[in-house]
Every structure is written in structure tokens, then in C-alpha cells.
Motif scaffolding. Structure first.
Motif, PDB file in Angstrom:
ATOM      1  N   SER A 310       0.529  -4.256  -8.253  1.00 38.85           N
ATOM      2  CA  SER A 310      -0.862  -4.709  -8.170  1.00 38.85           C
ATOM      3  C   SER A 310      -1.858  -3.552  -8.259  1.00 38.85           C
ATOM      4  O   SER A 310      -1.822  -2.620  -7.450  1.00 38.85           O
ATOM      5  N   PRO A 311      -2.805  -3.604  -9.212  1.00 39.14           N
ATOM      6  CA  PRO A 311      -3.868  -2.591  -9.255  1.00 39.14           C
ATOM      7  C   PRO A 311      -4.737  -2.605  -8.001  1.00 39.14           C
ATOM      8  O   PRO A 311      -5.258  -1.563  -7.588  1.00 39.14           O
ATOM      9  N   ALA A 312      -4.902  -3.794  -7.393  1.00 37.60           N
ATOM     10  CA  ALA A 312      -5.728  -3.888  -6.190  1.00 37.60           C
ATOM     11  C   ALA A 312      -5.099  -3.111  -5.038  1.00 37.60           C
ATOM     12  O   ALA A 312      -5.795  -2.376  -4.312  1.00 37.60           O
ATOM     13  N   LEU A 313      -3.783  -3.265  -4.863  1.00 36.97           N
ATOM     14  CA  LEU A 313      -3.113  -2.494  -3.812  1.00 36.97           C
ATOM     15  C   LEU A 313      -3.213  -0.998  -4.085  1.00 36.97           C
ATOM     16  O   LEU A 313      -3.430  -0.199  -3.167  1.00 36.97           O
ATOM     17  N   THR A 314      -3.035  -0.620  -5.344  1.00 37.28           N
ATOM     18  CA  THR A 314      -3.121   0.803  -5.698  1.00 37.28           C
ATOM     19  C   THR A 314      -4.500   1.350  -5.364  1.00 37.28           C
ATOM     20  O   THR A 314      -4.622   2.451  -4.802  1.00 37.28           O
ATOM     21  N   ALA A 315      -5.558   0.595  -5.693  1.00 34.17           N
ATOM     22  CA  ALA A 315      -6.914   1.052  -5.389  1.00 34.17           C
ATOM     23  C   ALA A 315      -7.140   1.168  -3.883  1.00 34.17           C
ATOM     24  O   ALA A 315      -7.896   2.034  -3.426  1.00 34.17           O
ATOM     25  N   TRP A 316      -6.478   0.309  -3.126  1.00 36.35           N
ATOM     26  CA  TRP A 316      -6.658   0.315  -1.664  1.00 36.35           C
ATOM     27  C   TRP A 316      -5.985   1.522  -1.020  1.00 36.35           C
ATOM     28  O   TRP A 316      -6.547   2.146  -0.121  1.00 36.35           O
ATOM     29  N   ILE A 317      -4.814   1.861  -1.470  1.00 36.40           N
ATOM     30  CA  ILE A 317      -4.035   2.883  -0.758  1.00 36.40           C
ATOM     31  C   ILE A 317      -4.182   4.283  -1.347  1.00 36.40           C
ATOM     32  O   ILE A 317      -3.758   5.253  -0.726  1.00 36.40           O
ATOM     33  N   THR A 318      -4.775   4.408  -2.540  1.00 35.74           N
ATOM     34  CA  THR A 318      -4.980   5.738  -3.121  1.00 35.74           C
ATOM     35  C   THR A 318      -6.441   6.115  -2.937  1.00 35.74           C
ATOM     36  O   THR A 318      -7.317   5.704  -3.705  1.00 35.74           O
ATOM     37  N   HIS A 319      -6.691   6.893  -1.942  1.00 34.68           N
ATOM     38  CA  HIS A 319      -8.059   7.268  -1.564  1.00 34.68           C
ATOM     39  C   HIS A 319      -7.986   8.638  -0.899  1.00 34.68           C
ATOM     40  O   HIS A 319      -7.022   8.930  -0.171  1.00 34.68           O
ATOM     41  N   PRO A 320      -8.977   9.502  -1.114  1.00 33.93           N
ATOM     42  CA  PRO A 320      -8.919  10.852  -0.515  1.00 33.93           C
ATOM     43  C   PRO A 320      -8.771  10.857   1.000  1.00 33.93           C
ATOM     44  O   PRO A 320      -8.214  11.810   1.562  1.00 33.93           O
ATOM     45  N   ALA A 321      -9.243   9.795   1.653  1.00 34.89           N
ATOM     46  CA  ALA A 321      -9.174   9.769   3.114  1.00 34.89           C
ATOM     47  C   ALA A 321      -7.829   9.268   3.631  1.00 34.89           C
ATOM     48  O   ALA A 321      -7.591   9.270   4.844  1.00 34.89           O
ATOM     49  N   VAL A 322      -6.959   8.837   2.736  1.00 34.45           N
ATOM     50  CA  VAL A 322      -5.679   8.252   3.141  1.00 34.45           C
ATOM     51  C   VAL A 322      -4.555   9.267   2.962  1.00 34.45           C
ATOM     52  O   VAL A 322      -4.378   9.823   1.878  1.00 34.45           O
ATOM     53  N   GLU A 323      -3.802   9.496   4.027  1.00 36.92           N
ATOM     54  CA  GLU A 323      -2.587  10.307   3.926  1.00 36.92           C
ATOM     55  C   GLU A 323      -1.466   9.377   3.446  1.00 36.92           C
ATOM     56  O   GLU A 323      -1.122   8.420   4.124  1.00 36.92           O
ATOM     57  N   ASP A 334       4.991   8.389  -8.133  1.00 36.38           N
ATOM     58  CA  ASP A 334       3.613   8.579  -7.684  1.00 36.38           C
ATOM     59  C   ASP A 334       2.690   8.733  -8.885  1.00 36.38           C
ATOM     60  O   ASP A 334       2.182   9.825  -9.160  1.00 36.38           O
ATOM     61  N   PRO A 335       2.464   7.650  -9.652  1.00 37.77           N
ATOM     62  CA  PRO A 335       1.611   7.777 -10.834  1.00 37.77           C
ATOM     63  C   PRO A 335       0.182   8.170 -10.511  1.00 37.77           C
ATOM     64  O   PRO A 335      -0.496   8.763 -11.351  1.00 37.77           O
ATOM     65  N   ALA A 336      -0.292   7.853  -9.306  1.00 36.59           N
ATOM     66  CA  ALA A 336      -1.654   8.237  -8.931  1.00 36.59           C
ATOM     67  C   ALA A 336      -1.773   9.745  -8.719  1.00 36.59           C
ATOM     68  O   ALA A 336      -2.854  10.319  -8.835  1.00 36.59           O
ATOM     69  N   GLY A 337      -0.661  10.392  -8.389  1.00 34.69           N
ATOM     70  CA  GLY A 337      -0.652  11.845  -8.229  1.00 34.69           C
ATOM     71  C   GLY A 337      -1.323  12.360  -6.979  1.00 34.69           C
ATOM     72  O   GLY A 337      -1.646  13.549  -6.895  1.00 34.69           O
ATOM     73  N   ASP A 338      -1.535  11.505  -5.970  1.00 28.98           N
ATOM     74  CA  ASP A 338      -2.233  11.967  -4.768  1.00 28.98           C
ATOM     75  C   ASP A 338      -1.397  11.841  -3.501  1.00 28.98           C
ATOM     76  O   ASP A 338      -1.925  11.925  -2.393  1.00 28.98           O
ATOM     77  N   ALA A 339      -0.090  11.624  -3.643  1.00 31.96           N
ATOM     78  CA  ALA A 339       0.764  11.533  -2.452  1.00 31.96           C
ATOM     79  C   ALA A 339       0.758  12.866  -1.717  1.00 31.96           C
ATOM     80  O   ALA A 339       0.841  13.936  -2.329  1.00 31.96           O
ATOM     81  N   ARG A 340       0.683  12.800  -0.401  1.00 31.92           N
ATOM     82  CA  ARG A 340       0.723  14.006   0.417  1.00 31.92           C
ATOM     83  C   ARG A 340       2.134  14.576   0.483  1.00 31.92           C
ATOM     84  O   ARG A 340       2.315  15.787   0.604  1.00 31.92           O
ATOM     85  N   ALA A 341       3.126  13.678   0.411  1.00 31.89           N
ATOM     86  CA  ALA A 341       4.513  14.135   0.500  1.00 31.89           C
ATOM     87  C   ALA A 341       5.431  13.097  -0.126  1.00 31.89           C
ATOM     88  O   ALA A 341       5.138  11.894  -0.121  1.00 31.89           O
ATOM     89  N   VAL A 342       6.551  13.564  -0.655  1.00 24.57           N
ATOM     90  CA  VAL A 342       7.614  12.698  -1.172  1.00 24.57           C
ATOM     91  C   VAL A 342       8.875  13.003  -0.373  1.00 24.57           C
ATOM     92  O   VAL A 342       9.304  14.160  -0.297  1.00 24.57           O
ATOM     93  N   LEU A 343       9.422  11.967   0.253  1.00 29.53           N
ATOM     94  CA  LEU A 343      10.634  12.129   1.058  1.00 29.53           C
ATOM     95  C   LEU A 343      11.764  11.400   0.339  1.00 29.53           C
ATOM     96  O   LEU A 343      11.787  10.164   0.255  1.00 29.53           O
ATOM     97  N   TRP A 344      12.678  12.172  -0.230  1.00 27.66           N
ATOM     98  CA  TRP A 344      13.791  11.569  -0.958  1.00 27.66           C
ATOM     99  C   TRP A 344      14.855  11.089   0.012  1.00 27.66           C
ATOM    100  O   TRP A 344      15.214  11.769   0.984  1.00 27.66           O
ATOM    101  N   GLY A 345      15.386   9.919  -0.287  1.00 29.15           N
ATOM    102  CA  GLY A 345      16.464   9.365   0.513  1.00 29.15           C
ATOM    103  C   GLY A 345      16.502   7.860   0.372  1.00 29.15           C
ATOM    104  O   GLY A 345      15.523   7.233  -0.062  1.00 29.15           O
ATOM    105  N   ASP A 346      17.622   7.286   0.735  1.00 25.74           N
ATOM    106  CA  ASP A 346      17.720   5.841   0.761  1.00 25.74           C
ATOM    107  C   ASP A 346      16.713   5.299   1.770  1.00 25.74           C
ATOM    108  O   ASP A 346      16.657   5.775   2.920  1.00 25.74           O
ATOM    109  N   PRO A 347      15.851   4.335   1.391  1.00 31.85           N
ATOM    110  CA  PRO A 347      14.830   3.847   2.322  1.00 31.85           C
ATOM    111  C   PRO A 347      15.391   3.376   3.655  1.00 31.85           C
ATOM    112  O   PRO A 347      14.777   3.607   4.712  1.00 31.85           O
ATOM    113  N   GLU A 348      16.550   2.728   3.633  1.00 32.79           N
ATOM    114  CA  GLU A 348      17.150   2.275   4.885  1.00 32.79           C
ATOM    115  C   GLU A 348      17.515   3.466   5.761  1.00 32.79           C
ATOM    116  O   GLU A 348      17.256   3.469   6.976  1.00 32.79           O
TER     117      GLU A 348
END
Length: 595
Positions: A310-323, A334-348
Motif C-alpha cells: 500500500s502506498p498509503a502505508l508507505t507514506a505513513w511510516i516513511t517520515h523523517p520523524a519516524v525511526e 527498503d525501497p524508501a531508503g530511510d530505514a534507520r537499521a536493517v536486522l537480518w534474521g528469520d522474523p520469528e
């Protein structure tokens, strides 16, 4: 000097199949051809693998992907020499992007046939380019002890590389000279004893590494979650289906006070019980409002697996004030390119580790944060219910009707373009396996992928695929391949007169009715197919139903889900209705949020 007859080529092929079975291979999908004769016969005679004939290599490859999405294990694709293997490429690109394991074995002609106008001969050594994780040459059958040993090593290595370190397709090229058919010999051949010893010994075992989340990363994420006042978990599409990951994620979400927005294809939405977690997928509709997004901006977002559709969700969560953190087993999603960190691993594994690190630590999440999102979620579903189940069918009612009809434990394959978006506006909580072709996000091979899933599930677990009319036209070969099935396979085809997702784009919205541009838009973008689906289904021996009302759709689904084999249901909707209906849903949500 006459060379005595030898059956080395047959024994060589049997040893390869035995070694692959030693390494864990269980499924082989065979497309017919001459040069692959030794391998096809070896697979058919190997009691440890299950063989499935699929004439069209393109279809066969998508069947393999459907199997891998269910099992997480590689299937083997086998084809003859020449251009046959090239038809695998679209599915292999999807497998590469989606980190799905698959082994491709292409039979090939000997070296002397290369580059001299020999028929059905092309350069297959790098046929799939960067779409494969690894490529290997088996070479021509060779009786030397070193060559016989190499067969087991190459088999074990190729199959293990489909799963680790980065899952994906692997290509093995296998050459044969004539004769290709088995040769009767009067006595054991000189190499027979050595080959027998090798087969008895088996292929070498490959122990792949386990991906353990970084302890430093887990500690940092735990600290961020503990200090967040408005934490949020967003679950985008999951590439393979797992049955228990949601339990760990929901337990963590409840502990840190993070509401969960889970897309339909995430594996965290259609799960039955959500425990103490606040799961509110309808918030996606609220997030379409810019003013609501500003009033309800999270301070910490954890994106699990792929980014949201969803583009709406992407617009909501990709913001300079959001970690924002990204948790994923592979890649850099991370197509938006603004993630503070990437943690590799099985989500579970990550969710378990963070929950353990959190312990009894106090968290700063505001209780009003979860309440506000629950309220928005309720407003969204109220708006959707008000716009569905009228006298005539519409896309949203088709999606909701399918979810209402599917029993717990059923498998749903969500088509790209509009179907997956329609599913976002449907809301059951029963447990379903939802598969989505999100690697390359293509609309092809959807029926074949559903067929692959069907072959790996029990007969009591029905499979349904929801797709548009253009997607279905792309995969008529999937209907051809779906024969003699145990269990139900329902192909629910939304007939809306072409690729209606283009009508949502600026070109579709700005083409004046009756203009030359509107005519070009209809001809080259909407592309209505005009396929007579009753005849197309009947040509392959499948049942067919055409429905135009919610009650007729419900009855057709109930019958199809209870009947073995393929049923094609063509759900006819008004072509121009979907866009207007979605706008009405959004307007209702806006009004409800403003009250």
C-alpha cells in the motif's frame, strides 16, 4: 575399431538422481524432450522422488515456485536442450527476487555440436545469467573414478546452494551423446563396481548454516521498542508461508504496546487468534488521509519482511520523524531508503530474541495509541461493509465472498494488480495460508503457482487463486497442466473487461471519454480479452461457472471447494464500478474519522 555397447549414460543419470535424493530432493517436474531421456527415465525410476509431467516449461517453472512457497524446499525442473530451458526464465527471476529454492537441470548436447548449426543446440552455459545463484556443468558421462565421485559432489552442492547462503535458483547443465535410451549389455561393465560403491555410499551431506540474529542488533531494537511511545509493527508480504511466526510477533507486539498492521499477504493477518496483540489492518484505509497520518504518526516502526504494498502505508511510516527498522531474512527490503537499521534474521527468531531480551522491562508505549488505531480500524471495516454485498457483484464483494467461503487451513493465492488490493478490504480472522507472487510482482504464472501449491497440500485442504481476467489469459497453460488433482483447486477469475489497475493511474484518469487517447488507452492498456472461459475451461476438462450475483458466487464457491479437481468461476463485475466504489469507501472512512 568398434566401441562396445555401454549403458554408462543411463547409470550416470541414475546416480545423479540418487545423489539429489540423498541431498533432500523430493519433487521433479519433467517437460518432455529427447536429449533429457536418460534423466527423465532415471527420475521416473527413482522411488524417492515424485515426478510431475508438465509440457510447457514456462508453466512447469511456476509450478515449482508454488511447491517451494509451501514447503520451503527446492523442486527440480528438467527439460531438453535448445530453447526449452529459456522458457523457465520468468519464473526464475521471480524465484531469485523472492528467495525461493529451485534446481534447474537442462539436458544439453555434446561440445562438438556447439556453434556449427547443429539442430536444437544453443549455448546453455550461462542461460539464466544473474537470475541464478550458481551454475554448474555436469559434463558428459565419464567412467573415471574421479568423474563418478564428482557427480555426487556436484549434486549435493547444487541442491544445498538453492537454500543457502541465499535461497534461489541454481542451474545444472547435463550433456549427453547418443544413444540416449537404455542399452542392454550382457555383463557388468568395468565401471559398474565403482559406481555401485558410490551409490551405496551416497552423496556427501551438506549442513547449511543457521541464520542467528545479531545480538547487538537485538539489543538495539529492544532498547528502541522499550523507549517508544507510539511503536508500530507493519507486516508486508511474506515470501514463503510459515505456520507459527505470527505467534512470536504477536507476543512481542503485546509486550511493547505496538499495534500490528498486517497486509493480507503477510502471513500475520489470516491466522485465527491474535492473542493479546492489537491487530488492525483496516488502518491502511485511514492512512490514505494525510491529516489522519499527521495526527497518528508513530515514533518507531518495525517493518517485518517486505515493504507494504500500500502506498498509503508507505507514506505513513516513511517520515523523517519516524525511526524505522527493517527485519528480514534476506536482501535489503527498503525501497524508501530511510530505514534507520536493517536486522537480518528469520522474523520469528528475531521476535523471540527481542521478547527474551525485553524480559520484564518497563515500556513507554501510550495506551491511547493502540485505542486510537483500533477505532480507525473499526471505522474502516464499517465503511467496507456498507459498500459490499449489493444486488450485483463487485470486486470487493468477490474478495470477501471468497474469504467467507474458504475453510480454516485453506490456501489462497493472491493475484497481483487489483486482486491483492481487493483482499486488503476483506476481513476474516480464520487461519488461511496466503501466498503472493511478490518477488517480481508479475501477473503471470498464477494458476501454475496455485497448481504447485495444490500438489504439496493434503486433499482436504482446498486451494483457491483470485486473479483478474488478464492474469488468467497469461496462464492458460496452467489450466492445461492441472490434471488428475487430489483436492479442490478453485480459479476465481474477476471478469472486469481488462487490466483495470491502469484506470487507477494518471493516464486512465485523464483520458477524455471518446478521445483518441481514450481509444488507445482501452486498446493498449486495458486490453479486454474476450476469451470464452466456458469453452477454455471445457477444453481442459475443467468445471466452469459464470456468476453475476453474490448469492450465485457463494453457491458456486461452496460446490467448487467441496469437489476435487479444477473449477473455473468467472465472476462478472461492472468494469467501471471498482474505482468509484473504492472512492466511496475512502470517503466514508474520512467522514467517520472526522466525527
Amino acid at each position: 575399431m568398434t566401441t562396445p555397447p555401454s549403458d554408462l549414460h543411463s547409470a550416470w543419470a541414475r546416480w545423479l538422481l540418487s545423489a539429489l535424493a540423498d541431498s533432500g530432493l523430493r519433487d521433479v517436474i519433467i517437460s518432455p524432450g529427447s536429449r533429457s531421456t536418460p534423466l527423465a527415465l532415471a527420475a521416473a525410476e527413482c522411488p524417492r522422488v515424485r515426478c510431475l509431467p508438465v509440457v510447457d516449461e514456462r508453466v512447469a517453472a511456476f509450478v515449482a515456485l508454488g511447491q517451494a512457497r509451501i514447503t520451503g524446499l527446492p523442486s527440480m525442473l528438467l527439460c531438453t536442450s535448445g530453447t526449452a530451458g529459456a522458457h523457465y526464465l520468468p519464473a526464475l527471476i521471480e524465484a531469485s527476487q523472492a528467495f525461493l529454492p529451485v534446481l534447474v537441470v537442462t539436458a544439453d548436447r555434446p561440445w562438438e555440436a556447439y556453434d556449427c548449426a547443429s539442430p536444437q543446440t544453443i549455448d546453455q552455459t550461462d542461460l539464466f545469467g544473474r537470475a541464478v545463484r550458481h551454475r554448474a556443468e555436469l559434463g558428459l558421462p565419464d567412467a573415471s573414478p574421479e568423474a563418478l565421485a564428482a557427480v555426487g559432489r556436484i549434486a549435493a552442492r547444487c541442491l544445498s546452494l538453492t537454500r543457502s547462503p541465499t535461497p534461489g535458483p541454481v542451474h545444472l547443465n547435463a550433456r549427453f551423446r547418443k544413444p540416449l535410451e537404455p542399452v542392454e549389455v550382457a555383463a557388468p561393465e568395468p565401471w559398474s563396481a565403482e559406481l555401485s560403491r558410490r551409490v551405496t555410499l551416497g552423496a556427501p551431506r551438506a549442513f547449511t548454516p543457521e541464520c542467528i540474529p545479531s545480538s547487538e542488533g537485538v539489543a538495539a531494537l529492544t532498547d528502541s521498542l522499550a523507549h517508544a511511545s507510539r511503536p508500530l509493527f507493519v507486516c508486508g508480504p511474506t515470501l514463503t508461508w510459515g505456520s507459527t511466526a505470527h505467534e512470536a510477533l504477536f507476543a512481542l507486539a503485546a509486550a511493547v504496546g505496538a499495534p500490528v498492521v498486517a497486509e493480507s499477504s503477510s502471513g500475520y493477518r489470516h491466522v485465527g487468534s491474535t492473542g493479546a496483540a492489537t491487530v488492525c489492518p483496516g488502518v491502511e484505509l485511514a492512512a490514505r488521509s494525510a491529516s489522519w497520518r499527521e495526527r497518528h504518526r508513530p515514533d518507531l516502526v518495525v517493518s517485518w519482511s517486505l515493504p507494504p504494498t500500500s502506498p498509503a502505508l508507505t507514506a505513513w511510516i516513511t517520515h523523517p520523524a519516524v525511526e524505522r527498522w527493517v527485519v528480514a531474512p534476506h536482501g535489503w527490503p527498503d525501497p524508501a531508503g530511510d530505514a534507520r537499521a536493517v536486522l537480518w534474521g528469520d522474523p520469528e527468531a528475531v521476535a523471540h530474541a527481542v521478547r527474551l531480551a525485553l524480559g520484564a522491562r518497563a515500556v513507554a508505549a501510550e495506551p491511547s495509541w493502540s485505542r486510537s488505531l483500533r477505532s480507525a480500524d473499526a471505522q474502516a471495516w464499517s465503511a467496507v461493509r456498507a459498500e459490499t454485498f449489493g444486488e450485483a457483484l463487485d470486486e470487493l464483494t468477490v474478495a470477501q465472498s471468497l474469504l467467507d467461503a474458504l475453510p480454516s487451513g485453506a490456501c489462497l493465492v493472491a493475484g497481483n494488480s487489483m486482486p491483492v488490493r481487493d483482499l486488503e478490504m476483506a476481513s476474516p480472522w480464520r487461519s488461511l495460508r496466503v501466498l503472493h507472487q511478490r518477488g517480481g510482482s508479475g501477473i503471470d504464472g498464477l494458476i501454475a503457482g496455485a497448481l504447485g501449491a495444490r500438489t504439496k497440500l493434503g486433499a482436504a485442504e482446498p486451494v483457491a487463486v483470485l486473479l483478474g481476467d488478464v492474469s488468467a489469459a497469461h496462464d492458460l497453460g496452467g489450466l492445461s497442466a492441472a490434471q488428475e488433482l487430489e483436492g479442490a483447486l478453485v480459479v476465481l477469475l474477476v471478469q472486469n473487461g481488462g487490466g483495470r489497475i491502469f484506470a487507477e493511474l494518471p493516464l486512465g484518469k485523464t483520458s477524455p471519454p471518446g478521445s483518441e487517447r481514450a481509444a488507445a488507452f482501452g486498446r493498449f492498456f486495458l486490453t479486454p480479452q474476450g476469451i470464452r472461459w466456458a469453452e477454455a475451461s471445457g477444453a481442459f476438462g475443467h468445471r466452469y461457472a459464470r456468476v453475476e450475483t453474490p448469492s450465485a458466487l457463494a453457491a458456486a464457491l461452496d460446490e467448487a471447494l467441496a469437489t476435487d479437481g479444477v473449477t473455473v468461476i468467472e465472476a462478472v463485475v461492472a468494469p467501471e464500478d471498482a474505482g468509484a466504489r473504492r472512492q466511496r469507501v475512502r470517503a466514508r472512512v474520512e467522514r467517520g474519522l472526522a466525527e
